[in-house]
Design a protein around this motif. Structure first.
Motif, PDB file in Angstrom:
ATOM      1  N   UNK A   1       0.834  -1.195   0.000  1.00 37.10           N
ATOM      2  CA  UNK A   1       0.000   0.000   0.000  1.00 37.10           C
ATOM      3  C   UNK A   1       0.864   1.238   0.000  1.00 37.10           C
ATOM      4  N   UNK A   2       0.340   2.327  -0.573  1.00 33.86           N
ATOM      5  CA  UNK A   2       1.119   3.560  -0.719  1.00 33.86           C
ATOM      6  C   UNK A   2       0.552   4.694   0.107  1.00 33.86           C
ATOM      7  N   UNK A   3      -0.377   4.423   1.006  1.00 32.50           N
ATOM      8  CA  UNK A   3      -1.010   5.472   1.805  1.00 32.50           C
ATOM      9  C   UNK A   3      -0.693   5.232   3.268  1.00 32.50           C
ATOM     10  N   UNK A   4      -0.988   6.257   4.079  1.00 36.91           N
ATOM     11  CA  UNK A   4      -0.743   6.126   5.515  1.00 36.91           C
ATOM     12  C   UNK A   4      -2.029   5.743   6.233  1.00 36.91           C
ATOM     13  N   UNK A   5      -1.943   5.595   7.513  1.00 36.63           N
ATOM     14  CA  UNK A   5      -3.070   5.098   8.303  1.00 36.63           C
ATOM     15  C   UNK A   5      -4.219   6.095   8.329  1.00 36.63           C
ATOM     16  N   UNK A   6      -3.904   7.381   8.327  1.00 35.65           N
ATOM     17  CA  UNK A   6      -4.974   8.386   8.395  1.00 35.65           C
ATOM     18  C   UNK A   6      -5.803   8.419   7.106  1.00 35.65           C
ATOM     19  N   UNK A   7      -5.177   8.105   5.963  1.00 37.19           N
ATOM     20  CA  UNK A   7      -5.903   8.096   4.674  1.00 37.19           C
ATOM     21  C   UNK A   7      -6.537   6.748   4.365  1.00 37.19           C
ATOM     22  N   UNK A   8      -6.173   5.716   5.101  1.00 40.04           N
ATOM     23  CA  UNK A   8      -6.639   4.372   4.805  1.00 40.04           C
ATOM     24  C   UNK A   8      -8.158   4.226   4.959  1.00 40.04           C
ATOM     25  N   UNK A   9      -8.810   4.730   6.004  1.00 40.01           N
ATOM     26  CA  UNK A   9     -10.271   4.570   6.105  1.00 40.01           C
ATOM     27  C   UNK A   9     -11.027   5.182   4.921  1.00 40.01           C
ATOM     28  N   UNK A  10     -10.634   6.389   4.515  1.00 43.15           N
ATOM     29  CA  UNK A  10     -11.340   7.036   3.403  1.00 43.15           C
ATOM     30  C   UNK A  10     -11.119   6.280   2.098  1.00 43.15           C
ATOM     31  N   UNK A  11      -9.916   5.730   1.927  1.00 45.95           N
ATOM     32  CA  UNK A  11      -9.655   4.955   0.718  1.00 45.95           C
ATOM     33  C   UNK A  11     -10.505   3.687   0.692  1.00 45.95           C
ATOM     34  N   UNK A  12     -10.643   3.048   1.835  1.00 41.30           N
ATOM     35  CA  UNK A  12     -11.517   1.866   1.903  1.00 41.30           C
ATOM     36  C   UNK A  12     -12.957   2.237   1.572  1.00 41.30           C
ATOM     37  N   UNK A  13     -13.399   3.374   2.111  1.00 47.23           N
ATOM     38  CA  UNK A  13     -14.761   3.810   1.817  1.00 47.23           C
ATOM     39  C   UNK A  13     -14.932   4.093   0.319  1.00 47.23           C
ATOM     40  N   UNK A  14     -13.935   4.707  -0.328  1.00 46.33           N
ATOM     41  CA  UNK A  14     -14.017   4.983  -1.771  1.00 46.33           C
ATOM     42  C   UNK A  14     -14.128   3.693  -2.580  1.00 46.33           C
ATOM     43  N   UNK A  15     -13.345   2.692  -2.193  1.00 46.11           N
ATOM     44  CA  UNK A  15     -13.423   1.413  -2.909  1.00 46.11           C
ATOM     45  C   UNK A  15     -14.785   0.756  -2.717  1.00 46.11           C
ATOM     46  N   UNK A  16     -15.339   0.854  -1.504  1.00 48.95           N
ATOM     47  CA  UNK A  16     -16.668   0.284  -1.268  1.00 48.95           C
ATOM     48  C   UNK A  16     -17.752   1.028  -2.055  1.00 48.95           C
ATOM     49  N   UNK A  17     -17.617   2.336  -2.186  1.00 52.20           N
ATOM     50  CA  UNK A  17     -18.566   3.094  -2.999  1.00 52.20           C
ATOM     51  C   UNK A  17     -18.479   2.684  -4.471  1.00 52.20           C
TER      52      UNK A  17
END
Length: 429
Positions: free
Chosen positions: A76-92
C-alpha cells in the motif's frame, strides 16, 4: 467515543470450500474507536454483519502497527490516516458497479473451511480488467466469539432501545406539536369562519346594491346603444338602398352585356360551324384535286411517252421527206428541162402509167384557188385533170406548173402533196 464512518449493505460474492459461489447482501460498517494502547489514539474497526442472520459477525481491528504490517504485505502507498477514506471509496465503487451485468469492482468473501463458522475469512476488494482480476485490498476478518456476539447484540439492542426512545420522544413531540397546531388551526378556523360569515353578508349586501346599480347602468347603456344602433342601422339602410339601386343598374348593364355576348357567341358558333363545313368541303375538293392531279400526272407521263414516239416518227418522216424532196427536185429539174425544149414524153402525162392508188383527191384551200384559178375537181380528180386545166394557159410556165403538179401527185402522200402544191404555185405564179 466511537466514530461511525461507513455503514451500508453491499452485494458480496460469498465462496467457501464445499459450496458454490453465491451472492448475498452483507452490511459492512467502518468505525474508529479509542485505542487501548496509550501510544495510539484510535483503532480502525471493520465489521461484517447480516441483517437476516443475527449470529453472522466478523470483526477486524486494525491499529497503526497492524496497518504498517498490512502496508508492507500488500504494497500500500497510503498512511493510516488516509486508509479509512480509501476503503470507503473502494466500497462506494463496488456499490456503483454491483447492479451491472459485468461489474468492474466487486467484493469477495472467501473461507477456507466448509462453512462460515469459526474460521477466519478474507474480504477482498477486486477490480476486473481485460488482463486479470486485480485485488486492491484483502482484509482477514475473524469470526466473532459468543462474547462478541453478545456484545454486538447487546449493542444492537441498546441502539434499538435508544432509537425507540428517540422515536417515542420524537413521536410525543410530534403529537404535542400537531395537537397544538390543530388547536390553533381550529381557533383560526372559527375566527376565519366568523370573518367569512361577516364578509359573506357584506358581500351579499354589496352584491345586491352593485347588481341593482349595474342593472340600472346596464339598462341606460343598453338604451343608448339601441339608439346609436338604430341611427346606424338607418344610415346603413339608406346606404344599402343607394348601393342596391347602383347594383341594379350594374346588373341590368351586365345582363345586357351578357345578352350581347350570348348573341355574339351564337354568331361565332354558327361561323365556326360554317368554317368547319367549309374546311370539310375544302378538304374534299383538295382530295379530289389531289386525285385529279395524280390522274393528270399519269396522263402526262403517257402523253410524254406518246410525244417521244411522235417526235421519233416526225424525225424519221423529216428524213424521208428530205430524201423524197431531193428525188423530186431531180425529177422536177428533168421535167423542166424537157418542157423548155418541148420534148416531154407523153407517157409521163398518161394516167395509165401511174398507180391508181396515187390519184386520190385532196382539199385545195382558198389561197391556192385565189392564186391559181383551178377548179377543185381538177386537183382532186388526178394528174390528167390538172394537166388539162393548166394546159389552157399558154406559155412555158403553164407547162412547168403542170409537170410539177404531176410529179408531186406521183411522189408524195396526200398531206405533203397539198403543201407542195402550195409551194409550187407560190413560186411560179
Amino acid at each position: 467515543m466511537t466514530e461511525l464512518l461507513f455503514n451500508k449493505r453491499l452485494q458480496v460474492l460469498v465462496k467457501n470450500r464445499d459450496t458454490d459461489e453465491r451472492r448475498s447482501f452483507i452490511r459492512i460498517s467502518i468505525e474508529l474507536q479509542p485505542s487501548s494502547n496509550p501510544v495510539h489514539r484510535k483503532d480502525l474497526v471493520v465489521r461484517l454483519t447480516d441483517d437476516t442472520d443475527l449470529y453472522f459477525l466478523y470483526n477486524l481491528v486494525i491499529s497503526e502497527e497492524d496497518f504498517q504490517s498490512l502496508k508492507v504485505q500488500q504494497g500500500l502507498l497510503i498512511d493510516f490516516t488516509s486508509f479509512p477514506q480509501k476503503c470507503i471509496d473502494l466500497l462506494e465503487q463496488c456499490i456503483f458497479e454491483q447492479d451491472k451485468e459485468n461489474p468492474r469492482f466487486l467484493l469477495q468473501l472467501t473461507s477456507a473451511s466448509s462453512a462460515f463458522d469459526h474460521s477466519p475469512s478474507n474480504l477482498n476488494i477486486v477490480e476486473t480488467n481485460a488482463f486479470k482480476h486485480l485485488t486492491h485490498l484483502s482484509l482477514k476478518l475473524l469470526p466473532g466469539s459468543d462474547t462478541d456476539i453478545k456484545k454486538y447484540l447487546a449493542a444492537c439492542l441498546s441502539t434499538v432501545k435508544e432509537e425507540k426512545q428517540q422515536l417515542e420522544q420524537k413521536l410525543r413531540k410530534t403529537e404535542e406539536d400537531l395537537t397544538r397546531r390543530l388547536n390553533y388551526a381550529q381557533q383560526t378556523l372559527s375566527e376565519k369562519s366568523r370573518e367569512l360569515d361577516k364578509l359573506r353578508s357584506e358581500w351579499t349586501s354589496q352584491t345586491t346594491s352593485l347588481s341593482s346599480r349595474h342593472m340600472q347602468d346596464l339598462t341606460a347603456e343598453r338604451e343608448k346603444a339601441l339608439e346609436v344602433e338604430c341611427q346606424r342601422s338607418e344610415q346603413q339602410v339608406l346606404s344599402l338602398r343607394r348601393e342596391n339601386s347602383t347594383l341594379d343598374a350594374e346588373c341590368h348593364e351586365k345582363e345586357r352585356l351578357v345578352n350581347q355576348l350570348q348573341t355574339r357567341v351564337a354568331v361565332l358558333e354558327q361561323e365556326i360551324k360554317d368554317k368547319e363545313q367549309l374546311v370539310l368541303r375544302t378538304k374534299e375538293v383538295l382530295e379530289a384535286t389531289q386525285q385529279q392531279k395524280n390522274s393528270v400526272e399519269g396522263n402526262v407521263e403517257s402523253k410524254q411517252v406518246q410525244i417521244s414516239k411522235l417526235e421519233t416518227a416526225v424525225q424519221s418522216l423529216s428524213e424521208e421527206l428530205i430524201k423524197r424532196k431531193q428525188e423530186t427536185l431531180g425529177m422536177f429539174e428533168t421535167a423542166a428541162a424537157g418542157l423548155r425544149t418541148g420534148s416531154v414524153p407523153h407517157n409521163m402525162l398518161d394516167s395509165k402509167g401511174f398507180p391508181s392508188s396515187l390519184g386520190h383527191g385532196f382539199p385545195i384551200t382558198s389561197t391556192i384557188n385565189s392564186k391559181y384559178p383551178l377548179p377543185l375537181s381538177c386537183v382532186s380528180s388526178g394528174p390528167r385533170s390538172v394537166l388539162s386545166a393548166h394546159n389552157q394557159t399558154s406559155g412555158p410556165k403553164a407547162g412547168l406548173i403542170s409537170s410539177s403538179f404531176l410529179l408531186c401527185h406521183l411522189c408524195f402522200p396526200t398531206f405533203i402533196r397539198f403543201f407542195y402544191y402550195y409551194v409550187l404555185c407560190s413560186h411560179f405564179l
